[in-house]
Scaffold this motif. Structure first.
Motif, PDB file in Angstrom:
ATOM      1  N   LYS A 403       0.822  -1.216   0.000  1.00 27.01           N
ATOM      2  CA  LYS A 403       0.000   0.000   0.000  1.00 27.01           C
ATOM      3  C   LYS A 403       0.855   1.264   0.000  1.00 27.01           C
ATOM      4  CE  LYS A 403      -2.782  -1.012   3.451  1.00 27.01           C
ATOM      5  NZ  LYS A 403      -3.807  -1.113   4.475  1.00 27.01           N
ATOM      6  N   GLN A 404       1.910   1.242   0.813  1.00 28.85           N
ATOM      7  CA  GLN A 404       2.708   2.460   0.972  1.00 28.85           C
ATOM      8  C   GLN A 404       3.936   2.485   0.058  1.00 28.85           C
ATOM      9  OE1 GLN A 404       3.306   4.005   4.848  1.00 28.85           O
ATOM     10  NE2 GLN A 404       1.613   2.879   5.791  1.00 28.85           N
ATOM     11  N   LYS A 405       4.031   1.546  -0.888  1.00 33.76           N
ATOM     12  CA  LYS A 405       5.154   1.490  -1.836  1.00 33.76           C
ATOM     13  C   LYS A 405       6.494   1.425  -1.110  1.00 33.76           C
ATOM     14  CE  LYS A 405       2.653   3.569  -5.622  1.00 33.76           C
ATOM     15  NZ  LYS A 405       1.423   3.932  -4.864  1.00 33.76           N
ATOM     16  N   GLY A 406       6.780   0.297  -0.528  1.00 32.05           N
ATOM     17  CA  GLY A 406       8.023   0.105   0.241  1.00 32.05           C
ATOM     18  C   GLY A 406       7.683  -0.057   1.714  1.00 32.05           C
ATOM     19  N   PRO A 407       8.504  -0.799   2.454  1.00 31.30           N
ATOM     20  CA  PRO A 407       8.179  -1.046   3.865  1.00 31.30           C
ATOM     21  C   PRO A 407       8.222   0.238   4.689  1.00 31.30           C
ATOM     22  CG  PRO A 407      10.347  -1.917   3.299  1.00 31.30           C
ATOM     23  CD  PRO A 407       9.730  -1.448   2.024  1.00 31.30           C
ATOM     24  N   PRO A 408       7.116   0.623   5.277  1.00 32.27           N
ATOM     25  CA  PRO A 408       7.086   1.864   6.044  1.00 32.27           C
ATOM     26  C   PRO A 408       7.577   1.632   7.469  1.00 32.27           C
ATOM     27  CG  PRO A 408       4.929   0.853   6.064  1.00 32.27           C
ATOM     28  CD  PRO A 408       5.820  -0.086   5.314  1.00 32.27           C
ATOM     29  N   VAL A 409       7.875   2.715   8.170  1.00 35.67           N
ATOM     30  CA  VAL A 409       8.209   2.599   9.581  1.00 35.67           C
ATOM     31  C   VAL A 409       6.930   2.373  10.384  1.00 35.67           C
ATOM     32  CG1 VAL A 409       9.225   3.775  11.557  1.00 35.67           C
ATOM     33  CG2 VAL A 409      10.225   4.048   9.279  1.00 35.67           C
ATOM     34  N   PHE A 410       5.910   3.178  10.047  1.00 35.63           N
ATOM     35  CA  PHE A 410       4.641   3.062  10.772  1.00 35.63           C
ATOM     36  C   PHE A 410       3.541   2.593   9.831  1.00 35.63           C
ATOM     37  CE2 PHE A 410       6.983   6.702  12.563  1.00 35.63           C
ATOM     38  CZ  PHE A 410       7.248   6.166  13.811  1.00 35.63           C
ATOM     39  N   GLY A 436      21.121   1.952  16.461  1.00 37.22           N
ATOM     40  CA  GLY A 436      21.755   2.532  15.285  1.00 37.22           C
ATOM     41  C   GLY A 436      20.700   3.089  14.345  1.00 37.22           C
ATOM     42  N   TYR A 437      21.170   3.534  13.185  1.00 35.43           N
ATOM     43  CA  TYR A 437      20.257   4.170  12.234  1.00 35.43           C
ATOM     44  C   TYR A 437      19.714   3.147  11.250  1.00 35.43           C
ATOM     45  CZ  TYR A 437      18.475   7.646   8.978  1.00 35.43           C
ATOM     46  OH  TYR A 437      17.667   8.392   8.165  1.00 35.43           O
ATOM     47  N   SER A 438      20.621   2.441  10.602  1.00 31.00           N
ATOM     48  CA  SER A 438      20.199   1.427   9.643  1.00 31.00           C
ATOM     49  C   SER A 438      20.961   0.142   9.931  1.00 31.00           C
ATOM     50  CB  SER A 438      20.526   1.885   8.233  1.00 31.00           C
ATOM     51  OG  SER A 438      21.925   1.819   8.061  1.00 31.00           O
ATOM     52  N   THR A 439      20.470  -0.958   9.426  1.00 33.00           N
ATOM     53  CA  THR A 439      21.173  -2.218   9.629  1.00 33.00           C
ATOM     54  C   THR A 439      22.360  -2.359   8.712  1.00 33.00           C
ATOM     55  OG1 THR A 439      19.053  -2.937   8.822  1.00 33.00           O
ATOM     56  CG2 THR A 439      20.099  -4.268  10.530  1.00 33.00           C
ATOM     57  N   SER A 440      22.279  -1.775   7.551  1.00 35.96           N
ATOM     58  CA  SER A 440      23.407  -1.919   6.642  1.00 35.96           C
ATOM     59  C   SER A 440      23.448  -0.793   5.633  1.00 35.96           C
ATOM     60  CB  SER A 440      23.326  -3.266   5.909  1.00 35.96           C
ATOM     61  OG  SER A 440      22.165  -3.298   5.115  1.00 35.96           O
ATOM     62  N   LEU A 441      24.615  -0.683   5.041  1.00 30.03           N
ATOM     63  CA  LEU A 441      24.845   0.296   3.990  1.00 30.03           C
ATOM     64  C   LEU A 441      24.982  -0.508   2.710  1.00 30.03           C
ATOM     65  CD1 LEU A 441      25.480   3.296   3.445  1.00 30.03           C
ATOM     66  CD2 LEU A 441      27.877   2.723   3.750  1.00 30.03           C
ATOM     67  N   PRO A 491      27.414   6.860  -6.424  1.00 26.70           N
ATOM     68  CA  PRO A 491      27.209   7.783  -5.295  1.00 26.70           C
ATOM     69  C   PRO A 491      25.872   7.546  -4.594  1.00 26.70           C
ATOM     70  CG  PRO A 491      26.873   8.929  -7.368  1.00 26.70           C
ATOM     71  CD  PRO A 491      27.249   7.511  -7.717  1.00 26.70           C
ATOM     72  N   GLY A 492      25.023   6.735  -5.180  1.00 27.15           N
ATOM     73  CA  GLY A 492      23.679   6.517  -4.607  1.00 27.15           C
ATOM     74  C   GLY A 492      23.635   5.385  -3.611  1.00 27.15           C
ATOM     75  N   ILE A 493      24.717   5.183  -2.877  1.00 27.84           N
ATOM     76  CA  ILE A 493      24.740   4.110  -1.882  1.00 27.84           C
ATOM     77  C   ILE A 493      23.727   4.428  -0.774  1.00 27.84           C
ATOM     78  CG2 ILE A 493      26.652   5.162  -0.579  1.00 27.84           C
ATOM     79  CD1 ILE A 493      27.726   2.151  -0.465  1.00 27.84           C
ATOM     80  N   ARG A 494      23.026   3.391  -0.280  1.00 32.68           N
ATOM     81  CA  ARG A 494      21.846   3.659   0.557  1.00 32.68           C
ATOM     82  C   ARG A 494      21.822   2.875   1.859  1.00 32.68           C
ATOM     83  NH1 ARG A 494      17.937   4.183  -3.889  1.00 32.68           N
ATOM     84  NH2 ARG A 494      17.332   2.033  -3.683  1.00 32.68           N
ATOM     85  N   TYR A 495      21.044   3.385   2.757  1.00 34.67           N
ATOM     86  CA  TYR A 495      20.872   2.712   4.037  1.00 34.67           C
ATOM     87  C   TYR A 495      19.686   1.796   3.971  1.00 34.67           C
ATOM     88  CZ  TYR A 495      23.812   6.587   5.109  1.00 34.67           C
ATOM     89  OH  TYR A 495      24.821   7.486   5.077  1.00 34.67           O
ATOM     90  N   ALA A 496      19.881   0.564   4.400  1.00 36.86           N
ATOM     91  CA  ALA A 496      18.773  -0.383   4.398  1.00 36.86           C
ATOM     92  C   ALA A 496      18.490  -0.815   5.825  1.00 36.86           C
ATOM     93  CB  ALA A 496      19.131  -1.594   3.546  1.00 36.86           C
ATOM     94  N   GLY A 497      17.241  -1.090   6.089  1.00 36.72           N
ATOM     95  CA  GLY A 497      16.884  -1.564   7.426  1.00 36.72           C
ATOM     96  C   GLY A 497      16.702  -0.412   8.383  1.00 36.72           C
ATOM     97  N   LEU A 498      16.125  -0.731   9.532  1.00 34.59           N
ATOM     98  CA  LEU A 498      15.678   0.298  10.460  1.00 34.59           C
ATOM     99  C   LEU A 498      16.266   0.052  11.839  1.00 34.59           C
ATOM    100  CD1 LEU A 498      13.527   2.578  10.967  1.00 34.59           C
ATOM    101  CD2 LEU A 498      11.964   0.737  11.551  1.00 34.59           C
ATOM    102  N   GLY A 499      16.857   1.108  12.414  1.00 33.51           N
ATOM    103  CA  GLY A 499      17.327   1.036  13.795  1.00 33.51           C
ATOM    104  C   GLY A 499      16.625   2.093  14.625  1.00 33.51           C
ATOM    105  N   THR A 500      16.877   2.088  15.930  1.00 34.62           N
ATOM    106  CA  THR A 500      16.173   3.018  16.825  1.00 34.62           C
ATOM    107  C   THR A 500      16.448   4.473  16.474  1.00 34.62           C
ATOM    108  OG1 THR A 500      18.007   2.645  18.348  1.00 34.62           O
ATOM    109  CG2 THR A 500      15.938   1.547  18.851  1.00 34.62           C
TER     110      THR A 500
END
Ligand code: ADP
Ligand code: ZN
Length: 739
Positions: A403-410, A436-441, A491-500
């Protein structure tokens, strides 16, 4: 007389020493002694007194440390059992049972100079004005610690010494006991009138304390808030009335001031200034020493503490309570790798004491024992304060992601629920077991993932510090601005996953007015941080508290009406047979934080595998349902509680060598254990965490129902085993963590 001594060196050998004449008849088994060893002098513990020795040319004990033997006979025996069962040297076991502060050569008491008025004889001597003033102040108080007198009289030690020379005051050195809770006063509480279920539970425990027949280990299965603690308190009172002592084990993380206060308020007031001793890792070495001595001298009869308090030198032990008995933190991660709950059961059996294991989500092992009649099951199925269990809703994050086009936080549901709480000025707790911020880069073009150079895990991005960090070994590095792969350089390297950290940021973005605080090991550098955040939350200065498992346990906030579990399945798919059990326990614990006040609570669980039994049974508050399906799986695969596990881990920097050694170990095990019935050997294979802190790790797993017998064979085998020099072997009996 000859003393057999276990030295503070893990030599797996006891040495005999002659007892010098002046110690004859005074030296006790369990005493700490200083002995010559080679050209050095070393501390050790007397483990036996014997008439003759096979060793010749015995040297003499140099000195005894302390006024009393530190090890009681029963704790010494317990250490022996532990060395045998957990396959470690007796010296290592002894190291665990005595806190470091008590093992030292110097006695750990803090001495303090006190000054008192002396009865002067003969003619009053000449005094200066200053001296007269100081004396007048002291006469008013009769006796004062020197430091306090100096402050009060604004004078120097010299002046006081001169008064001493004239025989007008006496200065003495006195032990002054440190009390970590000395500043607090505890208001006496009375036992509550129990509800019928609590009465039945207490009755059974009291019956066992009074010498009733049947097993004397109880499993108190009671939902969060069902009043287990009140049952413990009244059982403790009964043990005390019998003249017996008791130990209460609590996971370190739940050993909060609130918890300590409940016990001190009931038992420590008036003349009982030292009745309750507290042992935990936040004490200073000196406090630890004094608390421990209070127990050893019998002035404290109730001990509350984390894991190692199970070794407290309580005599005439009547009761051991293990609260939250399912907690993995009761297992020690290094040798001796003991499990405090299991040690409690063994210790109590040896000393004729009663054990109460309490939990809202008992371990599979304990509940199985209760079912089979080895333990007695006591149940508190209702909340004592008449609050209702919260309503739990599970959100399917797969649909939400579509529904939200990608896994949302909420999810939509959680978002609305948070808004509603903000409007109603109620509080929310959001739980995410990943800091942390993300699980991986990750590079979306070439698939590169920033990994730790020392471990087989990806690095976590910490935004505040602008660093990539390894949560296994602590390695840190700078954040690249482009993909480091020379063939890619995206240059478009991204953060994946969710941390606190990212969760906190998302809250700030979506709920601009909310006051948010985060609690994880990154934000809490000091003990005071923890208290401050909790105080702010309690007093309503914070609307939303975000945290890792730090906020999952034991906290009680009446105004929290919403708990959100952001990713419930994080720990669910780990390669460990306890992953389901852990998740169920954690979800139940976290849900228990909602609605402890007058308003009904709501829990929203976001999950990508919403139909997993661990999540579904937690949703329905159905422990038994979870247990029944989980036990079937354990039985089918021969996992605990149907067998016990011994895990052999080999570590080394050269992977081939580690693998080769692991193969060798497997062959050796087969040879040594040939004919051992009821044994399954699995492996070797790479450990789930295949590389940690630059070491490759391989495992061999053994399973049997006869662990005591297996351990007694493994111990000498490990001693005799030769491995390449740079390969380390560790043996974990009853591991709680297979990673
Ligand atoms: P648990 O240890 O099972 O989580 P607690 O002992 O903390 O539960 O009890 C939860 C709340 O219920 C506490 O506030 C406690 O004071 C209260 N409580 C417990 N037993 C009774 C009782 N018999 N009557 C009234 N209140 C009780
Ligand atoms: Zn690492």
């Amino acid at each position: 007389m000859i003393a057999r001594v276990a030295l503070d060196l893990a030599l797996r050998k006891e040495f005999d020493y002659a007892v010098p004449a002046d110690l004859e008849g005074r030296l006790e088994v369990g005493a700490r002694v200083k002995v010559p060893f080679g050209r050095r002098e070393i501390l050790g513990s007397v483990v036996a007194l014997v008439e003759s020795s096979p060793q010749t040319n015995l040297r003499e004990i140099k000195a005894v440390v302390g006024r009393q033997a530190q090890l009681t006979a029963s704790v010494l025996e317990l250490a022996r059992w532990m060395a045998g069962y957990y396959c470690c040297p007796l010296e290592t076991a002894l190291k665990s049972v005595l806190p470091e502060a008590v093992r030292q050569e110097q006695e750990g008491w803090r001495e303090r100079l006190t000054v008192r008025v002396a009865a002067a004889q003969g003619e009053p001597p000449e005094l200066t004005k200053r001296q007269r003033e100081v004396l007048a102040i002291l006469e008013e108080w009769r006796e004062l610690p020197l430091q306090e007198l100096l402050k009060l009289a604004e004078t120097t030690a010299d002046t006081v010494r001169r008064l001493e020379d004239k025989g007008l005051v006496a200065i003495r050195s006195e032990v002054s006991e440190r009390d970590p809770y000395g500043d607090e006063t505890f208001v006496a509480t009375q036992p509550l009138a129990l509800n019928p279920e609590q009465s039945a539970a207490l009755g059974a425990v009291v019956g066992a304390l009074d010498g009733g027949a049947g097993p004397s280990v109880f499993l108190l299965h009671g939902v969060t808030g069902s009043g287990k603690t009140e049952v413990y308190l009244q059982a403790l009172a009964h043990a005390l009335a019998q003249g017996r002592g008791a130990i209460v084990l609590v996971p370190e993380i739940s050993l909060t001031p609130q918890t300590v206060e409940r016990f001190k308020s009931r038992f420590q007031h008036g003349a009982n200034r030292t009745m309750v001793a507290v042992l935990h890792s936040h004490l200073s070495a000196g406090e630890r020493h004094d608390e421990w001595q209070k127990i050893r001298q019998g002035r404290a009869r109730i001990v509350i503490g984390a894991r190692s308090a199970v070794f407290a030198p309580v005599e005439r032990l009547g009761l051991i309570v293990v609260d939250e008995e399912h907690e993995a933190s009761y297992k020690q991660g290094e040798a001796p790798r003991y499990h405090a709950r299991d040690v409690a059961v063994v210790r109590a059996a040896r000393e004729g004491a009663v054990v109460v294991l309490g939990s809202a989500t008992p371990s599979m092992e304990s509940y199985h024992h209760a079912r089979s009649g080895k333990y007695r099951l006591l149940e508190l199925p209702h909340r004592a304060d008449a609050a209702k269990l919260p309503v739990v809703r599970v959100v399917d994050m797969r649909t939400e992601a579509r529904k939200q086009k990608g896994p949302p936080v909420f999810s939509h549901l959680l978002h609305e629920a948070i808004l509603q709480r903000l409007e109603r000025r109620e509080q929310t707790m959001l739980f995410l077991n990943r800091r942390g911020y993300s699980t991986s880069l990750q590079c979306p073009l070439c698939g590169y993932v920033a990994g730790c150079p020392n471990c087989s895990v990806s690095l976590t991005y910490h935004r505040q510090r602008q660093r990539l960090c390894c949560h296994v070994c602590g390695h840190e590095e700078a954040v690249p601005s482009e993909c480091p792969d020379p063939k890619c350089r995206n240059p478009g390297i991204r953060y994946a996953g969710l941390g606190t950290e990212r969760l906190e940021e998302a809250l700030a973005r979506q709920f601009a007015k909310a006051r948010v605080a985060r609690m994880d090991s990154d934000t809490l550098q000091r003990k005071s941080d923890y208290r401050r955040v909790l105080t702010d939350f309690r007093s309503g200065r914070i609307d939303i508290l975000v945290g890792t498992q730090m906020i999952a346990k034991g906290l009680h906030f009446p105004n929290v009406t919403l708990v959100g579990i952001v990713y419930a399945d994080l720990g669910l798919h780990l390669p460990d047979f306890r992953a389901g059990e852990r998740t169920f326990q954690l979800l139940t614990q976290v849900s228990g934080r909602a609605g402890r006040g007058d308003i009904e609570g709501e829990v929203i669980v976001q999950a990508f595998t919403p139909f997993h039994p661990a999540i579904q049974y937690a949703r329905r508050h159905d422990y038994l349902g979870f247990y029944d399906q989980e036990i079937e799986f354990r039985q089918a695969l021969g996992y605990p509680p149907f067998a016990r596990v011994a895990l052999v881990t080999l570590r080394g920097r050269n992977e081939e060598k580690v693998q080769f050694s692991a193969d060798h170990v497997r062959k050796e095990l087969e040879r040594v254990l040939v004919g051992f019935r009821d044994l399954i050997i699995a492996g070797p294979g790479p450990a789930p965490l295949a590389r940690a802190e630059t070491f490759y790790r391989y495992q061999v797993m053994l399973r049997t129902r006869a662990m005591s017998r297996l351990a007694s064979m493994l111990d000498p085998w490990v001693q005799g085993l030769t491995l390449p020099e740079d390969i380390r072997l560790s043996l974990d009996i009853d591991p709680v963590d297979l990673l």
